[in-house]
Design a protein around this motif. Structure first.
Motif, PDB file in Angstrom:
ATOM      1  N   PHE A  61     -40.533  60.168  48.808  1.00 53.36           N
ATOM      2  CA  PHE A  61     -41.137  60.081  47.478  1.00 53.36           C
ATOM      3  C   PHE A  61     -42.426  59.272  47.449  1.00 53.36           C
ATOM      4  O   PHE A  61     -43.069  59.176  46.395  1.00 53.36           O
ATOM      5  CB  PHE A  61     -40.119  59.519  46.483  1.00 53.36           C
ATOM      6  N   SER A  62     -42.831  58.718  48.561  1.00 52.93           N
ATOM      7  CA  SER A  62     -44.108  58.000  48.632  1.00 52.93           C
ATOM      8  C   SER A  62     -45.169  58.835  49.343  1.00 52.93           C
ATOM      9  O   SER A  62     -46.163  58.288  49.835  1.00 52.93           O
ATOM     10  CB  SER A  62     -43.920  56.659  49.341  1.00 52.93           C
ATOM     11  N   GLN A  63     -44.992  60.155  49.381  1.00 53.17           N
ATOM     12  CA  GLN A  63     -45.915  61.034  50.094  1.00 53.17           C
ATOM     13  C   GLN A  63     -47.208  61.310  49.329  1.00 53.17           C
ATOM     14  O   GLN A  63     -48.116  61.946  49.849  1.00 53.17           O
ATOM     15  CB  GLN A  63     -45.221  62.355  50.419  1.00 53.17           C
ATOM     16  N   ASN A  64     -47.268  60.865  48.093  1.00 51.42           N
ATOM     17  CA  ASN A  64     -48.494  60.982  47.306  1.00 51.42           C
ATOM     18  C   ASN A  64     -48.934  62.430  47.098  1.00 51.42           C
ATOM     19  O   ASN A  64     -50.116  62.770  47.212  1.00 51.42           O
ATOM     20  CB  ASN A  64     -49.630  60.170  47.955  1.00 51.42           C
ATOM     21  N   VAL A  65     -47.940  63.296  46.797  1.00 52.27           N
ATOM     22  CA  VAL A  65     -48.243  64.654  46.362  1.00 52.27           C
ATOM     23  C   VAL A  65     -47.483  64.881  45.060  1.00 52.27           C
ATOM     24  O   VAL A  65     -46.474  64.210  44.799  1.00 52.27           O
ATOM     25  CB  VAL A  65     -47.832  65.709  47.412  1.00 52.27           C
ATOM     26  N   PRO A  66     -47.916  65.800  44.214  1.00 52.34           N
ATOM     27  CA  PRO A  66     -47.217  66.037  42.942  1.00 52.34           C
ATOM     28  C   PRO A  66     -45.755  66.401  43.155  1.00 52.34           C
ATOM     29  O   PRO A  66     -45.408  67.125  44.089  1.00 52.34           O
ATOM     30  CB  PRO A  66     -47.995  67.196  42.323  1.00 52.34           C
ATOM     31  N   LEU A  67     -44.893  65.907  42.273  1.00 51.69           N
ATOM     32  CA  LEU A  67     -43.461  66.145  42.411  1.00 51.69           C
ATOM     33  C   LEU A  67     -43.105  67.619  42.350  1.00 51.69           C
ATOM     34  O   LEU A  67     -42.110  68.047  42.959  1.00 51.69           O
ATOM     35  CB  LEU A  67     -42.697  65.390  41.312  1.00 51.69           C
ATOM     36  N   GLU A  68     -43.916  68.408  41.639  1.00 48.40           N
ATOM     37  CA  GLU A  68     -43.590  69.834  41.524  1.00 48.40           C
ATOM     38  C   GLU A  68     -43.810  70.591  42.841  1.00 48.40           C
ATOM     39  O   GLU A  68     -43.402  71.753  42.968  1.00 48.40           O
ATOM     40  CB  GLU A  68     -44.413  70.489  40.406  1.00 48.40           C
ATOM     41  N   ASN A  69     -44.433  69.947  43.800  1.00 45.86           N
ATOM     42  CA  ASN A  69     -44.654  70.608  45.088  1.00 45.86           C
ATOM     43  C   ASN A  69     -43.430  70.608  45.989  1.00 45.86           C
ATOM     44  O   ASN A  69     -43.399  71.323  46.989  1.00 45.86           O
ATOM     45  CB  ASN A  69     -45.804  69.936  45.837  1.00 45.86           C
ATOM     46  N   PHE A  70     -42.436  69.794  45.654  1.00 46.31           N
ATOM     47  CA  PHE A  70     -41.270  69.714  46.516  1.00 46.31           C
ATOM     48  C   PHE A  70     -40.033  69.336  45.711  1.00 46.31           C
ATOM     49  O   PHE A  70     -40.127  68.852  44.587  1.00 46.31           O
ATOM     50  CB  PHE A  70     -41.485  68.703  47.652  1.00 46.31           C
ATOM     51  N   GLU A  71     -38.885  69.606  46.313  1.00 47.22           N
ATOM     52  CA  GLU A  71     -37.618  69.148  45.763  1.00 47.22           C
ATOM     53  C   GLU A  71     -36.825  68.490  46.886  1.00 47.22           C
ATOM     54  O   GLU A  71     -37.035  68.781  48.070  1.00 47.22           O
ATOM     55  CB  GLU A  71     -36.815  70.308  45.169  1.00 47.22           C
ATOM     56  N   VAL A  72     -35.930  67.610  46.503  1.00 49.57           N
ATOM     57  CA  VAL A  72     -35.042  66.961  47.467  1.00 49.57           C
ATOM     58  C   VAL A  72     -33.608  67.281  47.061  1.00 49.57           C
ATOM     59  O   VAL A  72     -33.221  67.072  45.915  1.00 49.57           O
ATOM     60  CB  VAL A  72     -35.258  65.436  47.495  1.00 49.57           C
ATOM     61  N   ILE A  73     -32.847  67.834  47.987  1.00 49.85           N
ATOM     62  CA  ILE A  73     -31.441  68.142  47.741  1.00 49.85           C
ATOM     63  C   ILE A  73     -30.598  67.240  48.622  1.00 49.85           C
ATOM     64  O   ILE A  73     -30.589  67.382  49.856  1.00 49.85           O
ATOM     65  CB  ILE A  73     -31.128  69.620  48.035  1.00 49.85           C
ATOM     66  N   CYS A  74     -29.918  66.287  48.020  1.00 51.14           N
ATOM     67  CA  CYS A  74     -29.024  65.389  48.742  1.00 51.14           C
ATOM     68  C   CYS A  74     -27.605  65.945  48.653  1.00 51.14           C
ATOM     69  O   CYS A  74     -27.085  66.155  47.547  1.00 51.14           O
ATOM     70  CB  CYS A  74     -29.081  63.977  48.159  1.00 51.14           C
ATOM     71  N   VAL A  75     -26.998  66.165  49.799  1.00 50.11           N
ATOM     72  CA  VAL A  75     -25.655  66.726  49.848  1.00 50.11           C
ATOM     73  C   VAL A  75     -24.686  65.611  50.211  1.00 50.11           C
ATOM     74  O   VAL A  75     -24.687  65.118  51.352  1.00 50.11           O
ATOM     75  CB  VAL A  75     -25.551  67.873  50.870  1.00 50.11           C
ATOM     76  N   ASN A  76     -23.884  65.200  49.237  1.00 51.53           N
ATOM     77  CA  ASN A  76     -22.885  64.168  49.477  1.00 51.53           C
ATOM     78  C   ASN A  76     -21.711  64.771  50.233  1.00 51.53           C
ATOM     79  O   ASN A  76     -20.894  65.489  49.671  1.00 51.53           O
ATOM     80  CB  ASN A  76     -22.409  63.574  48.151  1.00 51.53           C
ATOM     81  N   ASP A  77     -21.635  64.467  51.532  1.00 51.14           N
ATOM     82  CA  ASP A  77     -20.581  65.016  52.382  1.00 51.14           C
ATOM     83  C   ASP A  77     -19.352  64.106  52.357  1.00 51.14           C
ATOM     84  O   ASP A  77     -18.799  63.742  53.391  1.00 51.14           O
ATOM     85  CB  ASP A  77     -21.102  65.174  53.813  1.00 51.14           C
TER      86      ASP A  77
END
Length: 329
Positions: A27-43
């Protein structure tokens, strides 16, 4: 979920010491949030990892959480892939972290929409920084097909090095084989053989943490041997279905390395009964597979294959396999 350019899939299991650094690097990549999503899978993690993930989810609307019972890394990745909306996916392990400018470099390549895989070296990060290293050195970026990638002996395992077209994965029905260790060794070999266009970055944007304790790669158990044998058997099936006649011998010969890896990964257990049982129970299969490669091979390969078939322990000692091939899987 709105369609994004890049989906980052992060399986979560017993990583409360590391997940904050991982997510912060994303999240500190300094690009707009709409350019990517993060999917965290709680295993089904039993620790406090998800408390940290939930903190990020409250702050960032493009972070999504999937819940599942503990089923292992492969199924977590597959479920994350199924839920993803990005044109490309990046499987990031929750104890690793990205370098600055990773997205700034990769997203323009994604926008070209012509690469099946975007690959890069990994920076291996050890507890003692003096041991840090990069696992592939190139003078410049390359654009090649996946078979050439394999024949150049670039790294096939550690799938985290690859940003992959989701359409390519769907078209080729590529998912992770469930409930085994070393699943990347299978997935990577299949993926690169099928990939028609691969962009290989010369620079690394991924820090690949090497933990002293607790990680799959550093927990030695005889299961590794059996699971690597499963990887080999699945590649035999893959070869029968997909490998072109002119590539059969090369593909089969290269996969015999896995039969030695079956022994090298668990070499510290060599004095145990379970290791000796594995040698005995798999000897016939390993010999048949090695000897099947001999016809039509080079003299050098014939010698190697014969030694692998009949004197694998000698081969291990001569080639100094012990501890060397973790990077290939």
């Amino acid at each position: 979920m709105n369609q994004s350019k890049l989906s980052i899939i992060v399986p979560i299991y017993k990583v409360e010491k590391y997940i904050d650094e991982c997510l912060n690097s994303i999240f500190s990549q300094n690009v707009p949030l709409e350019n990517f999503e993060v999917i965290c899978v709680n295993d089904g993690t039993p620790d406090n990892s998800m408390q940290i993930v939930n903190r990020y989810a409250r702050k960032y609307p493009n972070l999504h959480i999937i819940q599942q019972e503990n089923q292992g890394l492969s199924i977590a990745r597959n479920n994350g892939l199924a839920a993803s909306s990005g044109k490309y996916v990046w499987f990031v392990d929750s104890d690793d972290w990205l370098k600055p400018q990773a997205f700034a470099t990769i997203i323009p390549l994604i926008l070209e929409e012509k690469y099946d895989v975007i690959s890069m070296p990994l920076d291996w990060a050890y507890p003692n920084p003096k041991n840090n290293s990069i696992d592939c050195r190139l003078e410049h970026d390359l654009i090649i097909d996946g078979i050439t990638y394999g024949k150049m002996y670039l790294n096939l395992g550690a799938i985290q090095r690859n940003v992959i077209s989701k359409d390519f994965l769907i078209k080729n029905n590529l998912t992770f084989y469930p409930h085994i260790l070393h699943e990347d060794g299978l997935f990577g070999r299949e993926m690169f053989y099928l990939a028609q266009k691969v962009y290989v970055l010369s620079k690394s944007y991924y820090n690949y943490r090497q933990r002293e304790e607790g990680s799959i790669m550093h927990s030695i158990k005889i299961r590794s041997s059996w699971d690597l044998l499963t990887v080999h058997k699945q590649l035999v099936i893959f070869s029968e279905k997909y490998v072109k006649p002119e590539d059969k011998l090369w593909f089969k010969t290269e996969q015999t390395h896995i039969l030695i890896d079956c022994l090298s990964f668990t070499w510290p257990l060599r004095k145990t009964q379970e290791y000796k049982d594995f040698l005995k129970d798999t000897r016939k299969y390993r010999r048949e597979q090695c000897l099947d490669c001999i016809k039509g091979n080079t003299a050098k390969n014939k010698i190697k294959l014969i030694i692998k078939a009949f004197c694998p322990i000698i081969y291990l000692r001569l080639d100094k396999f012990v501890g060397k091939h973790f990077r290939n899987h």
